[in-house]
Design an enzyme around this catalytic site. Structure first.
Site, PDB file in Angstrom:
ATOM      1  N   LYS A 146     -14.062  -8.373   6.862  1.00 41.22           N
ATOM      2  CA  LYS A 146     -14.540  -7.947   5.630  1.00 41.22           C
ATOM      3  C   LYS A 146     -13.980  -8.681   4.526  1.00 41.22           C
ATOM      4  CE  LYS A 146     -12.937  -3.491   4.573  1.00 41.22           C
ATOM      5  NZ  LYS A 146     -12.179  -3.381   3.527  1.00 41.22           N
ATOM      6  N   SER A 159       0.493  -8.114  -2.166  1.00 40.08           N
ATOM      7  CA  SER A 159      -0.906  -7.808  -2.336  1.00 40.08           C
ATOM      8  C   SER A 159      -2.004  -9.048  -2.272  1.00 40.08           C
ATOM      9  CB  SER A 159      -1.297  -6.755  -3.263  1.00 40.08           C
ATOM     10  OG  SER A 159      -2.734  -6.792  -3.545  1.00 40.08           O
ATOM     11  N   GLN A 178      -5.168  -8.828  -2.732  1.00 42.93           N
ATOM     12  CA  GLN A 178      -5.946  -8.413  -3.541  1.00 42.93           C
ATOM     13  C   GLN A 178      -5.693  -8.784  -5.202  1.00 42.93           C
ATOM     14  OE1 GLN A 178      -7.155  -4.293  -3.048  1.00 42.93           O
ATOM     15  NE2 GLN A 178      -8.366  -4.599  -1.139  1.00 42.93           N
ATOM     16  N   ASP A 189      -3.707  -3.409   7.401  1.00 48.24           N
ATOM     17  CA  ASP A 189      -4.851  -2.482   7.482  1.00 48.24           C
ATOM     18  C   ASP A 189      -5.141  -1.781   8.896  1.00 48.24           C
ATOM     19  OD1 ASP A 189      -5.914  -2.944   5.007  1.00 48.24           O
ATOM     20  OD2 ASP A 189      -7.137  -4.539   5.447  1.00 48.24           O
ATOM     21  N   LYS A 202      -4.102   3.411   0.051  1.00 49.25           N
ATOM     22  CA  LYS A 202      -5.154   2.579   0.671  1.00 49.25           C
ATOM     23  C   LYS A 202      -6.298   3.753   0.364  1.00 49.25           C
ATOM     24  CE  LYS A 202      -3.396  -1.137   1.906  1.00 49.25           C
ATOM     25  NZ  LYS A 202      -3.875  -2.255   1.223  1.00 49.25           N
ATOM     26  N   ARG A 238      -2.363   6.855   3.769  1.00 52.74           N
ATOM     27  CA  ARG A 238      -2.489   6.846   5.440  1.00 52.74           C
ATOM     28  C   ARG A 238      -1.470   7.222   6.019  1.00 52.74           C
ATOM     29  NH1 ARG A 238      -6.089   1.101   5.700  1.00 52.74           N
ATOM     30  NH2 ARG A 238      -7.976   2.302   5.339  1.00 52.74           N
TER      31      ARG A 238
HETATM   32  C1  S3P Z   1      -7.594  -7.193   1.177  1.00 52.47           C
HETATM   33  C2  S3P Z   1      -6.390  -7.013   1.160  1.00 52.47           C
HETATM   34  C3  S3P Z   1      -5.535  -5.801   1.344  1.00 52.47           C
HETATM   35  C4  S3P Z   1      -6.248  -5.212   2.612  1.00 52.47           C
HETATM   36  C5  S3P Z   1      -7.706  -4.746   2.024  1.00 52.47           C
HETATM   37  C6  S3P Z   1      -8.423  -6.041   2.197  1.00 52.47           C
HETATM   38  C7  S3P Z   1      -8.418  -8.437   0.698  1.00 52.47           C
HETATM   39  O1  S3P Z   1      -5.235  -4.984   0.141  1.00 52.47           O
HETATM   40  O2  S3P Z   1      -5.618  -3.797   2.602  1.00 52.47           O
HETATM   41  O3  S3P Z   1      -8.261  -4.321   3.098  1.00 52.47           O
HETATM   42  O4  S3P Z   1      -9.500  -8.669   1.211  1.00 52.47           O
HETATM   43  O5  S3P Z   1      -7.619  -9.109  -0.062  1.00 52.47           O
HETATM   44  P1  S3P Z   1      -4.045  -5.107  -0.586  1.00 52.47           P
HETATM   45  O6  S3P Z   1      -4.199  -6.404  -1.317  1.00 52.47           O
HETATM   46  O7  S3P Z   1      -3.983  -4.053  -1.628  1.00 52.47           O
HETATM   47  O8  S3P Z   1      -2.757  -5.205   0.256  1.00 52.47           O
END
Ligand code: S3P
Length: 752
Positions: free
Chosen positions: A338, A484, A486, A632, A659, A663
């Protein structure tokens, strides 16, 4: 099956009707169906029909459409509480003129005309200076048949009815009309008059005009109509509505003139642009229009399909039923990663040239990212069997989207895009579904603002996000308070545009796909320990991307084959980037039998086939440094803990509370419902391994919770019913098929 949301005929007949006398003027298909439905369901004490045609009046009484009919409007309306006008739209003005001369008392007037502005003006002209209690309405329902003989008391069941209240609509009158339509099973919505007329002009009137126009244009040039012998399904489907009633449609175009002209003019300019593209041999432009249209059309089909599903089930709770006694054997490839799929679209769009992607995850989250970039003018072909072609527009080639970017359930799309959009010359609004709308966005908004971005969020920093364009960002160093990927990726994407250098330090290693992929696109990235730096002023060059299978999806099957007896699985081509393999390490620490075969590197990402066999697990204290590397996968790791001997303790995982669901709490509730001892803590959970029973589980719309409890069934003593599973499609659209393929006994309830 749940109860109907509206009164059934039997239920309402027992009660005293809420409305006295209803008069329906015009007993065609719509008026007749309304009268018949109200009468059958006992919603009024008496239903009186009025029609110019004596034969229609006779038939209406004989067929039980009305209690009685009157030829004379004044006689019919005596003592009426509601008067429904269901005559052809151009006849409304005259009818309203006659009504204005009658003593109507408190009677409420309502109508079914398909152009609300026209009817409203006619009513205001007719009643000038006299009291008018009017609730304009329009049922979105019909049939190829017409006349009172076709009256169908179920015609409006589950169909939309739009009421367009105006200043002449008294609240009680509105409630009364609303109640009648709901009593017929309709879904009532309210809209402003102008909005109604715009919407109908675009979605109904324009298509009819085009269908009539196209058939006529072809027919008059081919007098013997010979040409139609060669017309295939496409022509038939496109022109079906040219078989509709010409008089009625003439009247609609005369009545809704202004709105139709506006939408027609917009369409003409779009058609001219298509003509110009054909003329210039501009295939790129054509492809852009066709791919966007195809997605919009698929989206529309899904809305229709969902409606059919909702109609059938009366709610939209997709339930998984997982039965005990399964196993996990064979070899499978789970869908594409993903995180990498999202980034392939984002970076591919910003690159120069055409990026080809293989193994793309065709889940709703990654599709939301595709749609967002299409909305910003990027031509993206596919996905088709995991292949996507992205026609990059360069770092400065995105265009303002026509409306808010809807990102569904996808936190990754919203957080990464916010960094990118903060630096664009245009404004954007980012929205999402109910779950995404609850997720914290200050973690990205705050540092972006420090870089000079202007971002507004909802209360407590929740979506929607409104991002102002035209801001100059300045690079900075940011020490992330949480681990994180993200947030890191969001700032790095902003850094591609910000003046000078942008660097991010993380408190613990998180997935590094953004860094790797930026380099894959030829963009320089500096990594020094826990600090990543980019500098603006470089370009991304299109590339080829092969997305490995997602280790997050693979982990469901790693746990499945571990906890089920006599099981062995080979999971093919799984991404084993060291920032993602926490779940393998945790399972191995618990005693799992997992081996990596054929390790290789594909497009900058390490990949292997993973073999897993049944094993007895031991409870452990999960090492803190593995937490961000398995973030995850915890829901299904909790299932493994429930199957282990002894106690498993997780700490330092407060991120799990924000999340797609909380969770920690949702898993604790679910495990307890199955008889497992689980104690949630603010930043983790303690789980005591032991027997697993059956029960009802609520996934709270969280895909990973739904899949985790499906896996738990392998060790359960009774069936597990899991509610609210539709979001599994966000990350793992073929989960059920693959699970069944390896021998897990799970399916959508009611399917087998
Ligand atoms: C992701 C980072 C993670 C993960 C999410 C996908 C990404 O989130 O939980 O499913 O693709 O950068 P966080 O950055 O909030 O930990």
């Amino acid at each position: 099956m749940s109860e109907h949301a509206f009164p059934t005929a039997a239920a309402t007949q027992r009660k005293e009707p809420g409305v006295g006398r209803l008069v329906v003027v015009g007993l065609g298909l719509i008026g007749g169906s309304f009268a018949k439905g109200v009468r059958e369901r006992g919603l009024c004490r008496e239903v009186v029909g009025v029609d110019l045609d004596p034969h229609t009046r006779e038939l209406a009484v004989a067929q039980g459409v009305v209690d009685r009919c009157e030829e004379d409007l004044a006689v019919a309306c005596r003592g009426a509480q509601v008067i429904q006008l269901a005559v052809p739209i151009l006849a409304m003005e005259k009818l309203l003129g006659v009504l204005a001369g009658l003593a109507l008392g408190d009677a409420v007037i309502t109508d079914v005309g398909s152009s609300k502005g026209y009817v409203l003006q006619a009513a205001r002209r007719a009643f000038a200076g006299r009291p008018l209690n009017f609730v304009p309405g329009h049922p979105i329902a019909g049939s190829e048949r017409s006349g009172v003989a076709a009256a169908d008391s179920e015609l409006f069941l589950h169909h939309k009815v739009i009421l367009t209240p105006v200043q002449e609509s008294e609240p009680q009158a509105l409630a009364l009309v609303d109640g009648l339509w709901r009593g017929l099973g309709a879904v009532v919505e309210r809209m402003a008059v102008e909005r109604h007329d715009e919407v109908l002009a675009a979605t109904s009137h324009l298509p009819h005009l085009l269908a009539f126009g196209l058939v006529d244009s072809l027919a008059k040039r081919n007098e013997n109509l010979e040409i139609f012998r060669y017309a295939a399904g496409g022509f038939r489907d496109f022109t079906r509505i040219a078989g509709s009633d010409p008089v009625m449609w003439r009247d609609i175009f005369l009545a809704n003139r202004e709105a139709v002209l506006r939408t027609l003019d917009v369409f003409r300019s779009d058609l001219d642009a298509l003509r110009a593209a054909v003329d210039a041999g501009d295939g790129h432009q054509l492809l852009g229009v066709f791919t966007r249209a195809r997605v919009a059309r698929e989206h529309f089909s899904k809305i229709l399909a969902r409606r059919a599903y909702v109609d059938a089930m009366h709610d939209n709770d997709l339930i998984y039923l997982a039965l005990p006694g399964g196993h996990a054997r064979g070899h499978i490839r789970v869908p594409g990663d993903k995180s990498i799929s999202h980034r392939s679209i984002m970076l591919g769009s910003l690159a120069e040239g055409t990026t080809e992607v293989e193994g793309f995850l065709e889940g709703e989250d990654a599709l939301a990212t595709i749609q967002a970039f299409r909305d910003m003018g990027v031509v993206i072909e596919g996905p088709h069997h995991g292949r996507v072609t992205v026609h990059g527009v360069g770092l400065h080639g995105l265009k303002a989207p026509p409306g808010p970017l809807y990102l569904g359930n996808s936190g990754t799309s919203m957080r990464l895009l916010s960094g990118l959009l903060a630096a664009q010359p245009f404004d954007t609004v980012l929205t999402g579904d109910a779950s995404l709308s609850k997720r914290p966005m200050n973690r990205v908004a705050k540092p972006l603002r420090e870089m000079g971005a202007e971002i507004e969020a909802g209360p407590e920093g929740r979506p929607p996000l409104t991002i102002k364009g035209g801001r100059r960002l300045t690079g900075m160093h940011y020490q992330m308070p949480m681990a994180s990927a993200q947030v890191k990726s969001c700032l790095l994407l902003a850094g591609l545009y910000a003046g000078g250098e942008t660097s991010v330090s993380e408190p613990a290693p998180t997935r590094d796909h953004t860094e790797r992929m930026l380099r894959g696109f030829g963009y320089p990235v500096k990594v020094e320990g826990s600090k990543v730096t980019v500098e603006s002023g470089h370009k991304l060059q299109a590339t080829q991307i092969e997305v490995p299978a997602d280790i997050s999806s693979a982990t469901f099957f790693l746990v499945a084959a571990t906890i089920a007896e006599d099981s062995e699985l080979l999971l093919e081509h799984v991404g084993i980037n060291p920032t993602r393999t926490g779940s393998i390490e945790i399972l191995k620490l618990m005693g799992a039998d997992i081996t990596l075969e054929n390790p290789r590197e594909v497009g900058g990402e390490p990949v292997a086939d993973i073999r897993v066999r049944s094993a007895r697990l031991q409870g452990i204290e999960i090492p803190l440094d593995l937490v961000p590397l398995a973030i995850d996968e915890f829901p299904v790791l909790f299932v493994a803990a429930a199957c282990a001997e002894g106690r498993t303790v997780l700490r330092g995982a407060e991120e799990l509370r924000v999340k797609e669901s909380d969770r920690i709490q949702v898993m604790a509730d679910g495990l307890r419902a199955l008889g497992v001892k689980a104690e949630p803590t603010p930043d983790g959970i303690a789980i005591e391994g032991g027997p697993i029973g059956g029960g009802e589980i609520y996934s709270h719309g969280d895909h990973r919770i739904a899949m985790s409890f499906s896996i738990a069934s392998l060790r359960a003593s009774a069936p597990i019913r899991i509610h609210d599973c539709a979001n599994v499609a966000t990350s793992f659209p073929n989960f059920i098929a693959l699970a069944k393929h390896v021998g897990i006994r799970v399916d959508e309830e009611g399917v087998s």
